[in-house]
Design a protein around this motif. Structure first.
Motif, PDB file in Angstrom:
ATOM      1  N   LEU A  27       0.828  -1.197   0.000  1.00  0.00           N
ATOM      2  CA  LEU A  27       0.000   0.000   0.000  1.00  0.00           C
ATOM      3  C   LEU A  27       0.868   1.255   0.000  1.00  0.00           C
ATOM      4  CD1 LEU A  27      -2.859   1.326   0.428  1.00  0.00           C
ATOM      5  CD2 LEU A  27      -2.361   1.192   2.883  1.00  0.00           C
ATOM      6  N   GLY A  28       0.562   2.171  -0.924  1.00  0.00           N
ATOM      7  CA  GLY A  28       1.286   3.434  -0.990  1.00  0.00           C
ATOM      8  C   GLY A  28       2.574   3.390  -1.774  1.00  0.00           C
ATOM      9  N   GLU A  29       2.987   2.205  -2.230  1.00  0.00           N
ATOM     10  CA  GLU A  29       4.248   2.097  -2.965  1.00  0.00           C
ATOM     11  C   GLU A  29       4.121   2.789  -4.325  1.00  0.00           C
ATOM     12  OE1 GLU A  29       7.419  -1.402  -4.234  1.00  0.00           O
ATOM     13  OE2 GLU A  29       5.956  -1.756  -2.633  1.00  0.00           O
ATOM     14  N   ARG A  30       5.157   3.510  -4.714  1.00  0.00           N
ATOM     15  CA  ARG A  30       5.126   4.307  -5.936  1.00  0.00           C
ATOM     16  C   ARG A  30       5.515   3.457  -7.149  1.00  0.00           C
ATOM     17  NH1 ARG A  30       8.945   7.808  -6.461  1.00  0.00           N
ATOM     18  NH2 ARG A  30      10.264   6.862  -4.857  1.00  0.00           N
ATOM     19  N   VAL A  31       4.841   3.729  -8.266  1.00  0.00           N
ATOM     20  CA  VAL A  31       5.176   3.086  -9.532  1.00  0.00           C
ATOM     21  C   VAL A  31       5.183   4.135 -10.637  1.00  0.00           C
ATOM     22  CG1 VAL A  31       4.125   0.889  -8.826  1.00  0.00           C
ATOM     23  CG2 VAL A  31       2.785   2.526 -10.169  1.00  0.00           C
ATOM     24  N   LEU A  32       5.935   3.840 -11.672  1.00  0.00           N
ATOM     25  CA  LEU A  32       5.892   4.601 -12.917  1.00  0.00           C
ATOM     26  C   LEU A  32       4.990   3.841 -13.877  1.00  0.00           C
ATOM     27  CD1 LEU A  32       6.993   6.853 -14.836  1.00  0.00           C
ATOM     28  CD2 LEU A  32       8.832   5.238 -15.423  1.00  0.00           C
ATOM     29  N   VAL A  33       3.942   4.471 -14.355  1.00  0.00           N
ATOM     30  CA  VAL A  33       3.019   3.837 -15.293  1.00  0.00           C
ATOM     31  C   VAL A  33       3.612   3.946 -16.696  1.00  0.00           C
ATOM     32  CG1 VAL A  33       0.693   3.846 -16.254  1.00  0.00           C
ATOM     33  CG2 VAL A  33       1.048   4.416 -13.843  1.00  0.00           C
ATOM     34  N   THR A  34       3.800   2.822 -17.366  1.00  0.00           N
ATOM     35  CA  THR A  34       4.376   2.843 -18.715  1.00  0.00           C
ATOM     36  C   THR A  34       3.369   2.478 -19.808  1.00  0.00           C
ATOM     37  OG1 THR A  34       5.165   0.569 -18.440  1.00  0.00           O
ATOM     38  CG2 THR A  34       6.690   2.337 -17.857  1.00  0.00           C
ATOM     39  N   GLU A  35       2.264   1.816 -19.426  1.00  0.00           N
ATOM     40  CA  GLU A  35       1.246   1.458 -20.421  1.00  0.00           C
ATOM     41  C   GLU A  35      -0.072   1.207 -19.713  1.00  0.00           C
ATOM     42  OE1 GLU A  35       0.295  -2.081 -23.715  1.00  0.00           O
ATOM     43  OE2 GLU A  35       2.310  -1.912 -22.862  1.00  0.00           O
ATOM     44  N   LEU A  36      -1.153   1.635 -20.322  1.00  0.00           N
ATOM     45  CA  LEU A  36      -2.498   1.349 -19.831  1.00  0.00           C
ATOM     46  C   LEU A  36      -3.272   0.637 -20.931  1.00  0.00           C
ATOM     47  CD1 LEU A  36      -3.316   4.763 -18.116  1.00  0.00           C
ATOM     48  CD2 LEU A  36      -2.840   2.599 -16.956  1.00  0.00           C
ATOM     49  N   ARG A  37      -3.814  -0.542 -20.625  1.00  0.00           N
ATOM     50  CA  ARG A  37      -4.577  -1.301 -21.606  1.00  0.00           C
ATOM     51  C   ARG A  37      -6.074  -1.098 -21.384  1.00  0.00           C
ATOM     52  NH1 ARG A  37      -2.038  -7.292 -22.544  1.00  0.00           N
ATOM     53  NH2 ARG A  37      -4.070  -7.812 -21.646  1.00  0.00           N
ATOM     54  N   GLY A  74      -8.154  -3.090 -18.607  1.00  0.00           N
ATOM     55  CA  GLY A  74      -8.029  -2.879 -17.173  1.00  0.00           C
ATOM     56  C   GLY A  74      -6.694  -3.264 -16.576  1.00  0.00           C
ATOM     57  N   TRP A  75      -5.672  -3.399 -17.395  1.00  0.00           N
ATOM     58  CA  TRP A  75      -4.334  -3.727 -16.910  1.00  0.00           C
ATOM     59  C   TRP A  75      -3.369  -2.569 -17.160  1.00  0.00           C
ATOM     60  CZ3 TRP A  75      -2.578  -7.979 -14.230  1.00  0.00           C
ATOM     61  CH2 TRP A  75      -3.482  -9.041 -14.086  1.00  0.00           C
ATOM     62  N   ALA A  76      -2.442  -2.416 -16.235  1.00  0.00           N
ATOM     63  CA  ALA A  76      -1.413  -1.387 -16.357  1.00  0.00           C
ATOM     64  C   ALA A  76      -0.037  -2.039 -16.295  1.00  0.00           C
ATOM     65  CB  ALA A  76      -1.546  -0.364 -15.234  1.00  0.00           C
ATOM     66  N   HIS A  77       0.848  -1.623 -17.197  1.00  0.00           N
ATOM     67  CA  HIS A  77       2.258  -2.003 -17.067  1.00  0.00           C
ATOM     68  C   HIS A  77       2.955  -0.902 -16.292  1.00  0.00           C
ATOM     69  CE1 HIS A  77       6.518  -2.720 -18.114  1.00  0.00           C
ATOM     70  NE2 HIS A  77       6.119  -3.990 -18.117  1.00  0.00           N
ATOM     71  N   VAL A  78       3.697  -1.303 -15.258  1.00  0.00           N
ATOM     72  CA  VAL A  78       4.328  -0.333 -14.365  1.00  0.00           C
ATOM     73  C   VAL A  78       5.771  -0.726 -14.102  1.00  0.00           C
ATOM     74  CG1 VAL A  78       2.109   0.139 -13.234  1.00  0.00           C
ATOM     75  CG2 VAL A  78       3.688  -1.536 -12.220  1.00  0.00           C
ATOM     76  N   PRO A 106      16.230   0.325 -15.510  1.00  0.00           N
ATOM     77  CA  PRO A 106      17.008   1.270 -14.710  1.00  0.00           C
ATOM     78  C   PRO A 106      16.207   1.960 -13.606  1.00  0.00           C
ATOM     79  CG  PRO A 106      16.608   2.131 -16.927  1.00  0.00           C
ATOM     80  CD  PRO A 106      16.200   0.695 -16.939  1.00  0.00           C
ATOM     81  N   ARG A 107      14.871   1.978 -13.716  1.00  0.00           N
ATOM     82  CA  ARG A 107      14.057   2.672 -12.722  1.00  0.00           C
ATOM     83  C   ARG A 107      13.527   1.756 -11.618  1.00  0.00           C
ATOM     84  NH1 ARG A 107      11.615   7.493 -14.090  1.00  0.00           N
ATOM     85  NH2 ARG A 107      10.915   7.428 -11.913  1.00  0.00           N
ATOM     86  N   GLY A 108      13.430   0.439 -11.867  1.00  0.00           N
ATOM     87  CA  GLY A 108      12.870  -0.444 -10.855  1.00  0.00           C
ATOM     88  C   GLY A 108      12.351  -1.722 -11.473  1.00  0.00           C
ATOM     89  N   TYR A 109      11.467  -2.410 -10.732  1.00  0.00           N
ATOM     90  CA  TYR A 109      10.992  -3.723 -11.152  1.00  0.00           C
ATOM     91  C   TYR A 109       9.785  -3.573 -12.072  1.00  0.00           C
ATOM     92  CZ  TYR A 109      11.515  -8.719 -10.482  1.00  0.00           C
ATOM     93  OH  TYR A 109      11.815 -10.044 -10.683  1.00  0.00           O
ATOM     94  N   PRO A 110       9.842  -4.077 -13.314  1.00  0.00           N
ATOM     95  CA  PRO A 110       8.721  -3.940 -14.243  1.00  0.00           C
ATOM     96  C   PRO A 110       7.753  -5.122 -14.164  1.00  0.00           C
ATOM     97  CG  PRO A 110      10.634  -4.767 -15.415  1.00  0.00           C
ATOM     98  CD  PRO A 110      11.049  -4.617 -13.974  1.00  0.00           C
ATOM     99  N   GLY A 111       6.482  -4.835 -14.454  1.00  0.00           N
ATOM    100  CA  GLY A 111       5.485  -5.895 -14.496  1.00  0.00           C
ATOM    101  C   GLY A 111       4.093  -5.312 -14.661  1.00  0.00           C
ATOM    102  N   TRP A 112       3.088  -6.173 -14.562  1.00  0.00           N
ATOM    103  CA  TRP A 112       1.687  -5.807 -14.806  1.00  0.00           C
ATOM    104  C   TRP A 112       0.860  -5.954 -13.543  1.00  0.00           C
ATOM    105  CZ3 TRP A 112      -0.091  -4.131 -19.574  1.00  0.00           C
ATOM    106  CH2 TRP A 112       0.776  -4.304 -20.667  1.00  0.00           C
TER     107      TRP A 112
END
Length: 307
Positions: free
Chosen positions: A64-74, A77-81, A93-99
């Motif tokens: 809860l509250g953890e920051r993410v960079l949003v890289t794609e919105l489908r 209803g899914w977001a790649h962050v 280089p910015r952190g852990y990527p995933g959906w």
């Protein structure tokens, strides 16, 4: 889809524990409790068999509250962050990527002025009033919260992403976030509180955790941001001679010619005859345990590091 979320912008996790997935198509029927707008991680884990607990569709988890960079919105209803608070230099280089599901995110609202709190209870819940109904159950150890004012009758109000009004938790369940580096003993004490937690591949919570997740979470609770994966944790820490280890150091394991695949926290000074002990989330036994290094671990021990 929340129209306030935009690719290239930051967001924050609005559920107690969000699971980061390899791709939306990889999720299974058993994963429904982890995909909901109000996640139930305990139910998710209890519904899995031992093989499902180590499915590689799960990459990590966000609190809860953890920051993410949003890289794609489908549109489905899914977001790649990119999870910017979980360093993963091999992957991004910015952190852990995933959906993750878009509804588990809220727009970032800037930096709070109040000194943050960190959840010290293994598991707690945020409520709509002191002693009131649960709004966000399953908030876990290591979660950072922003106070929304002074405590009232032993209850602490906090801001929570996606909620306009403050939510409340027992005052003793959260403490001021540390501002000085912890001792190795303090970190080991946090990790020991997670003994017998179920092994979940990609897990980073008091409900289920993996080997590098245990190390990441224990240090994170005490204000130190380590990378998410074991091989990156090795790169980010300082080697010490084998035999000079002390409790709170890290054992790393790898097979010949392969990348580091396992990590454990040293729990005792080494004894004559290579008698070493560690606390770790064990893939084979499917839980967090403290033990003498078995022969197969000793054979793949490649180093000792210190944070």
């Amino acid at each position: 889809m929340d129209v306030e979320l935009q690719p290239g912008g930051e967001a924050v996790v609005r559920v107690a524990v969000a699971t980061l997935w390899s791709c939306p198509e990889a999720v299974r029927a058993v994963d429904a409790p982890a995909l909901a707008a109000r996640t139930d991680i305990a139910a998710w884990i209890s519904g899995m068999d031992t093989e499902q607990q180590v499915g590689d569709c799960v990459l990590s988890q966000l609190l809860l509250g953890e920051r993410v960079l949003v890289t794609e919105l489908r549109d489905d209803g899914w977001a790649h962050v990119v999870a910017v608070e979980q360093p993963a230099p091999r992957l991004h280089p910015r952190g852990y990527p995933g959906w993750l599901p878009t509804e588990q995110l809220a727009p970032a609202t800037g930096t709070a002025d109040a000194d943050p709190l960190v959840v010290d209870a293994t598991v707690t819940a945020l409520r709509d009033a002191p002693g009131g109904a649960e709004v966000l159950p399953g908030v876990v150890l290591g979660t950072r919260l922003t106070p929304a004012g002074p405590a009232v009758d032993g209850w602490q109000p906090v801001h929570a992403p996606g909620h306009a009004a403050p939510l409340w938790l027992p005052g003793g369940d959260a403490v001021p976030a540390p501002t000085t580096p912890p001792s190795a003993g303090e970190v080991l004490a946090v990790a020991q509180r997670l003994l017998d937690v179920v092994y979940i591949w990609g897990g980073v919570s008091a409900y289920g955790i993996d080997c590098s997740g245990l190390v990441h979470l224990a240090w994170r609770r005490l204000g130190v941001l380590l990378p998410r994966d074991a091989s990156d944790q090795a790169t980010a820490t300082r080697p010490v001679p084998l035999g000079a280890e002390r409790p709170g150091d890290l054992y790393f394991f790898a097979r010949p010619g392969r990348r580091i695949h396992h990590i454990g926290i040293v729990t005792a000074d080494p004894r004559p005859g290579d008698d070493r002990r560690m606390l770790h989330a064990c893939y084979l036994r499917r839980r967090v345990l403290e033990e003498r290094l078995p022969d197969e671990r000793t054979a793949t021990l490649v180093g000792v590091h210190r944070v």
